[in-house]
Write a protein that holds these residues in place. Structure first.
Motif, PDB file in Angstrom:
ATOM      1  N   ARG A   1       0.823  -1.212   0.000  1.00 63.04           N
ATOM      2  CA  ARG A   1       0.000   0.000   0.000  1.00 63.04           C
ATOM      3  C   ARG A   1       0.854   1.257   0.000  1.00 63.04           C
ATOM      4  O   ARG A   1       0.458   2.284  -0.552  1.00 63.04           O
ATOM      5  N   ALA A   2       2.011   1.186   0.629  1.00 65.82           N
ATOM      6  CA  ALA A   2       2.910   2.343   0.647  1.00 65.82           C
ATOM      7  C   ALA A   2       3.386   2.687  -0.769  1.00 65.82           C
ATOM      8  O   ALA A   2       3.538   3.868  -1.126  1.00 65.82           O
ATOM      9  N   LEU A   3       3.633   1.650  -1.595  1.00 65.33           N
ATOM     10  CA  LEU A   3       4.070   1.894  -2.970  1.00 65.33           C
ATOM     11  C   LEU A   3       2.971   2.552  -3.805  1.00 65.33           C
ATOM     12  O   LEU A   3       3.251   3.278  -4.763  1.00 65.33           O
ATOM     13  N   LEU A   4       1.716   2.298  -3.442  1.00 64.57           N
ATOM     14  CA  LEU A   4       0.595   2.817  -4.229  1.00 64.57           C
ATOM     15  C   LEU A   4       0.098   4.167  -3.735  1.00 64.57           C
ATOM     16  O   LEU A   4      -0.796   4.756  -4.354  1.00 64.57           O
ATOM     17  N   LYS A   5       0.642   4.632  -2.639  1.00 59.01           N
ATOM     18  CA  LYS A   5       0.155   5.866  -2.051  1.00 59.01           C
ATOM     19  C   LYS A   5       0.502   7.065  -2.937  1.00 59.01           C
ATOM     20  O   LYS A   5       1.624   7.204  -3.419  1.00 59.01           O
ATOM     21  N   GLY A   6      -0.473   7.933  -3.118  1.00 56.60           N
ATOM     22  CA  GLY A   6      -0.235   9.181  -3.833  1.00 56.60           C
ATOM     23  C   GLY A   6      -0.208   9.078  -5.345  1.00 56.60           C
ATOM     24  O   GLY A   6       0.229  10.030  -6.016  1.00 56.60           O
ATOM     25  N   LEU A   7      -0.671   7.972  -5.924  1.00 57.92           N
ATOM     26  CA  LEU A   7      -0.672   7.857  -7.381  1.00 57.92           C
ATOM     27  C   LEU A   7      -1.678   8.828  -7.987  1.00 57.92           C
ATOM     28  O   LEU A   7      -2.780   8.999  -7.463  1.00 57.92           O
ATOM     29  N   PRO A   8      -1.349   9.491  -9.109  1.00 57.69           N
ATOM     30  CA  PRO A   8      -2.297  10.421  -9.743  1.00 57.69           C
ATOM     31  C   PRO A   8      -3.461   9.658 -10.358  1.00 57.69           C
ATOM     32  O   PRO A   8      -3.384   8.465 -10.644  1.00 57.69           O
ATOM     33  N   LYS A   9      -4.554  10.375 -10.551  1.00 68.31           N
ATOM     34  CA  LYS A   9      -5.758   9.769 -11.110  1.00 68.31           C
ATOM     35  C   LYS A   9      -6.348  10.664 -12.195  1.00 68.31           C
ATOM     36  O   LYS A   9      -6.130  11.869 -12.202  1.00 68.31           O
ATOM     37  N   LEU A  10      -7.063  10.037 -13.088  1.00 70.42           N
ATOM     38  CA  LEU A  10      -7.918  10.762 -14.029  1.00 70.42           C
ATOM     39  C   LEU A  10      -9.050   9.846 -14.460  1.00 70.42           C
ATOM     40  O   LEU A  10      -8.958   8.627 -14.380  1.00 70.42           O
ATOM     41  N   LYS A  11     -10.124  10.427 -14.916  1.00 71.97           N
ATOM     42  CA  LYS A  11     -11.301   9.661 -15.296  1.00 71.97           C
ATOM     43  C   LYS A  11     -11.080   9.011 -16.653  1.00 71.97           C
ATOM     44  O   LYS A  11     -10.657   9.670 -17.608  1.00 71.97           O
ATOM     45  N   THR A  12     -11.361   7.708 -16.737  1.00 72.30           N
ATOM     46  CA  THR A  12     -11.102   6.958 -17.959  1.00 72.30           C
ATOM     47  C   THR A  12     -12.349   6.187 -18.403  1.00 72.30           C
ATOM     48  O   THR A  12     -13.234   5.897 -17.599  1.00 72.30           O
ATOM     49  N   ASP A  13     -12.372   5.863 -19.676  1.00 75.13           N
ATOM     50  CA  ASP A  13     -13.366   4.974 -20.262  1.00 75.13           C
ATOM     51  C   ASP A  13     -12.638   3.830 -20.955  1.00 75.13           C
ATOM     52  O   ASP A  13     -11.553   4.038 -21.530  1.00 75.13           O
ATOM     53  N   LEU A  14     -13.248   2.636 -20.923  1.00 78.02           N
ATOM     54  CA  LEU A  14     -12.657   1.472 -21.567  1.00 78.02           C
ATOM     55  C   LEU A  14     -13.676   0.804 -22.468  1.00 78.02           C
ATOM     56  O   LEU A  14     -14.885   0.837 -22.197  1.00 78.02           O
ATOM     57  N   THR A  15     -13.176   0.215 -23.532  1.00 80.54           N
ATOM     58  CA  THR A  15     -14.028  -0.544 -24.438  1.00 80.54           C
ATOM     59  C   THR A  15     -13.159  -1.507 -25.234  1.00 80.54           C
ATOM     60  O   THR A  15     -11.919  -1.457 -25.166  1.00 80.54           O
ATOM     61  N   TRP A  16     -13.825  -2.390 -25.976  1.00 83.28           N
ATOM     62  CA  TRP A  16     -13.135  -3.254 -26.928  1.00 83.28           C
ATOM     63  C   TRP A  16     -13.076  -2.544 -28.280  1.00 83.28           C
ATOM     64  O   TRP A  16     -14.046  -1.912 -28.698  1.00 83.28           O
ATOM     65  N   VAL A  17     -11.944  -2.666 -28.965  1.00 85.19           N
ATOM     66  CA  VAL A  17     -11.814  -2.120 -30.321  1.00 85.19           C
ATOM     67  C   VAL A  17     -11.174  -3.187 -31.206  1.00 85.19           C
ATOM     68  O   VAL A  17     -10.442  -4.053 -30.722  1.00 85.19           O
ATOM     69  N   PRO A  18     -11.448  -3.141 -32.508  1.00 81.44           N
ATOM     70  CA  PRO A  18     -10.795  -4.106 -33.411  1.00 81.44           C
ATOM     71  C   PRO A  18      -9.292  -3.880 -33.469  1.00 81.44           C
ATOM     72  O   PRO A  18      -8.805  -2.756 -33.346  1.00 81.44           O
ATOM     73  N   TRP A  19      -8.579  -4.946 -33.671  1.00 79.12           N
ATOM     74  CA  TRP A  19      -7.122  -4.896 -33.811  1.00 79.12           C
ATOM     75  C   TRP A  19      -6.739  -5.646 -35.073  1.00 79.12           C
ATOM     76  O   TRP A  19      -7.590  -6.258 -35.735  1.00 79.12           O
ATOM     77  N   THR A  20      -5.481  -5.595 -35.450  1.00 80.26           N
ATOM     78  CA  THR A  20      -5.028  -6.284 -36.654  1.00 80.26           C
ATOM     79  C   THR A  20      -3.741  -7.041 -36.374  1.00 80.26           C
ATOM     80  O   THR A  20      -2.973  -6.693 -35.475  1.00 80.26           O
TER      81      THR A  20
END
Length: 786
Positions: A245-264
């Motif tokens: 938990r100490a390693l994860l403390k203070g990590l920056p955040k931002l609002k994200t969206d996720l989806t599936w997209v085609p790949w090649t």
């Protein structure tokens, strides 16, 4: 989910850690075998936890790999990341196994909300120092495969991996043995190299350990983890919760969206950008998909491709190639022929030693153009959904393989397709690139080269800030670009784009900005650069049925300002400025002609422009390049007789004219399209140029030679050869001098009937006339031809 208890030893040491190589078919087969044997209660997968809600879509038959998880910042869509998955990716196999067996599947890597926001603080740091630190980190980074391959005596990590993993057939050996061996190997590497130059991995691994603990509290010890083999020792390590938990403390955040997209597959083959660095995704897909005899089946597939390209390949060729591949594998001490051996066999036997057809095999099969599919039920930004509707309505299916598209804008569907592609280009979504139309220069034809790239999904997400539909977003983007444009040419180009894209609501805003900029801009070169785009827009609007009345008025006013300001702007120019102005004069000349042809009531523009050209042709302060060009344009339009042109050329090439100025005049007159043919057919002009050139003093000849070389080197080889022959023979040797006296312009006074009659036998042969059917008179022959 199977009710049989897991085998003894599967979870004795805690969670079942399945270390894999991302996008490895051998790892994928091994993961499937291990999950079948262990039957875990939950499957944890390396990936962003925000994608847990997308896992059930793997059961939808419309979700077909290769695909990728796309995460992007809501307020900054350009900040994004992909997690590609192919059919042979261990992560995809684990997801599919969990869905098919009704077992929960969860992603446990660092959340995208942190990974996208986590950037080095550059506010108070030195960019050069940061670059050096990044370069040092890259050099310090350890390639586990390369280290293990070197320890095993291999000089090629890919070949080592194929021999020890990929060539293990399904069902060979104990299902957990390969993962235990890889864990031991990675443990030794991490003991020696530490984090291997991957300091950010320490934070990711801390988060993964916390997620594994949470899963064990919920499901007990029957937890299977599918992750990169490099992380396995760290996930097995005994680390306290507080330390993680100490390693994860203070990590920056931002609002994200996720989806599936085609790949090649082609994107999987790229190690930069969003690629996965897989050299041969098509080969890997083949290894994963075939039930047996992979070499024989692969070479049969290669033979089929070559036959489609009209190459002679028989069954005997395939048999011989299989034997050669197997022999090479034995000689090289490999358990099975790999891609290297099969490629050598294909080159030697099927391609007869040529690398040309081999490159086709590599592009179509070794890499491949497979494009994944995503169902409509997948989350998407509104703009993406509208684009999908338009693609279905217009029957424009995205494809990974580049293909051409010919559009006839007189047809409603083709016109709508063209508008869609132009709107996407305006939004920065380069699905289609305009190409030169074959066999037609009419404005009703458009030719496109289409290729769908996975990055376009990011571009669409970025363009979503402009609107929820393609039409609305393109309109808003065009209006904003018009207001923010600085150069007049940018606004005229934007007006052209609006007409091509069919954006009637944006055109008034663009036209208002265009009129304001045109009124304030006094630079003739800017006005001349802007005029051709406006006139082209008028023609586009005409074929698309767009009201271009306001555009025509602006174009006419712009042309008038060019007519007034061009003569003063052409005086006292240096060489570079004269070359640039020559391009503007040519462009304006073409634009004035189109303006008069396209719109009624604008015929007066042509005489005004010809008067400007006459002024330029006679003004001594205008550079010779521009005076010669003005004379040539007047001659092409039929506004100057041959005698007048010859008189002006004599003046320009007189002994009193400096050789450099005379050479520039010649370049302006005979340079460009048709200049060589003009000299071929007009012996008087050719004689004048020849006489002037032979009279140039030796000390000045080296100065004018580069100009002349640049002019004459642009001619077709046949034209240059004919000119050389005419100069060698001397005056009066051209076609017009044979059999008749030549006029002063180089043409005969009367046609040569004898030479014309010599064509008749060839003409009869082309028309298929038998001796019985041969016409008796020239009138009869004309009737047959008609």
């Amino acid at each position: 989910m199977s009710e049989a208890p897991p085998p003894a030893g599967a979870f004795e040491a805690g969670p079942l850690l399945l270390g894999v190589r991302h996008h490895g078919p051998g790892s994928a087969r091994a993961v499937r075998a291990a999950l079948d044997a262990a039957a875990p209660a939950v499957v944890l997968i390396e990936g962003p936890p925000e994608a847990d809600a997308l896992v059930p879509l793997a059961a939808d038959p419309g979700l077909r790999p290769p695909v990728a998880l796309l995460a992007h910042a809501v307020d900054e869509p350009g900040r994004s990341a992909f997690w590609p998955m192919a059919e042979f990716s261990p992560e995809w196999v684990a997801i599919r196994w969990a869905v098919e067996h009704g077992v929960p599947a969860r992603f446990i890597d660092l959340p995208a909300t942190h990974s996208l926001a986590w950037q080095e603080d550059t506010g108070d740091s030195d960019p050069e120092e940061e670059a050096l630190e990044e370069e040092a980190a890259e050099h310090a980074r350890v390639d586990p495969l390369a280290a293990l391959a070197e320890a095993a005596g291999y000089d090629d990590p890919e070949r080592w991996w194929e021999d020890v993993v990929e060539h293990r057939g399904p069902g060979l050996g104990e299902p957990f043995a390969p993962f235990a061996a890889l864990e031991d190997a990675m443990g030794a590497l991490r003991e020696r190299y530490g984090d291997g130059g991957r300091p950010r991995d320490l934070v990711r691994e801390a988060y993964m350990r916390l997620q594994i603990r949470a899963a064990r509290k919920e499901f007990g010890d029957e937890v299977a983890v599918v992750c990169g083999a490099w992380h396995v020792p760290a996930l097995r390590a005994k680390v306290t919760v507080s330390a993680d938990r100490a390693l994860l403390k203070g990590l920056p955040k931002l609002k994200t969206d996720l989806t599936w997209v085609p790949w090649t597959h082609r994107r999987l083959a790229r190690s930069s950008g969003y690629g996965a660095g897989i050299d041969s995704p098509g080969w890997y897909a083949h290894l994963f998909g075939v039930p047996d005899r992979p070499v024989e089946r692969w070479l049969t597939k290669v033979a089929g491709l070559l036959r489609e390209e009209d190459r002679i390949v028989s069954s005997a060729h395939v048999i011989e190639a299989v034997r050669l591949a197997d022999t090479l594998a034995v000689m090289r001490g490999r358990p099975l022929a790999g891609l290297t051996e099969t490629t050598d066999a294909v080159r030697a036997v099927l391609c007869e030693g040529s690398d040309v057809p081999l490159s086709l095999v590599y592009d179509r099969l070794v890499v491949g153009d497979v494009l994944g599919e995503v169902p409509e039920s997948a989350p998407a930004v509104p703009l993406q959904r509208d684009l999908a509707r338009e693609q279905r309505r217009l029957r424009l299916k995205p494809e990974a393989l580049e293909r051409g598209l010919e559009l006839d804008l007189r047809k409603d569907t083709d016109a709508a397709r063209g508008r869609l592609l132009h709107r996407l280009r305006l939004l920065g979504v380069g699905w289609g690139e305009p190409a030169r139309s074959r066999g037609s220069t009419g404005t009703f034809r458009e030719t496109w080269r289409l290729r769908w790239e996975p990055e376009l999904s990011v571009r669409i997400a970025e363009a979503g800030v402009w609107g929820t539909t393609v039409l609305g977003a393109a309109t808003a983007k065009a209006e904003a670009d018009a207001v923010g444009a600085r150069a007049l040419a940018d606004v005229t180009a934007l007006a052209e784009q609006c007409l091509l894209a069919g954006l009637p609501d944006a055109l008034p805003v663009v036209m208002r900005v265009l009129a304001d900029r045109a009124a304030l801009d006094a630079d003739v070169s800017h006005l001349a650069r802007a005029l051709p785009a406006l006139v082209r827009s008028l023609r586009y609007g005409d074929v698309r049925g767009t009201d271009t009345g306001a555009l025509a008025d602006v174009a006419a006013a712009l042309a008038e300002r060019v007519f007034i300001g061009l003569p003063p702007a052409c005086t006292t120019l240096d060489t570079d400025a004269a070359q640039e102005m020559r391009g503007h004069i040519d462009a304006v000349h073409g634009a004035v002609g189109l303006l008069a042809e396209t719109l009624t009531g604008y015929d007066g523009q042509r005489p005004r422009w010809r008067a400007v050209l006459r002024t330029l042709s006679r003004r001594e302060t205008v550079p010779g390049l521009l005076r010669g060009r003005a004379v040539r344009l007047l001659l092409d339009d039929g506004e100057l007789a041959a005698e007048d042109v010859a008189r002006l050329m004599r003046l320009a090439l007189s002994p009193g004219t400096p050789p450099g100025d005379a050479a520039a005049w010649v370049e302006g007159f005979v340079g460009g399209g048709g200049g060589g043919l003009l000299l071929v057919h007009d012996e008087q002009l050719l004689g004048l140029v020849d006489a002037w050139l032979t009279s140039v003093p030796a000390d000045a000849f080296t100065d004018v030679l580069p100009l002349l070389r640049r002019t004459f080197s642009a001619y077709e080889p046949g034209v240059r050869r004919t000119l050389g022959e005419l100069v060698r023979r001397g005056p009066g040797s051209g076609a017009g001098a044979v059999g008749h006296a030549a006029t002063s312009s180089g043409f005969a006074t009367e046609p040569d009937a004898g030479r014309a009659d010599a064509v008749l036998p060839v003409l009869r042969l082309l028309l298929g006339l038998t001796p019985e059917r041969q016409p008796t008179t020239d009138d009869d022959l004309a009737g047959v031809g008609a």
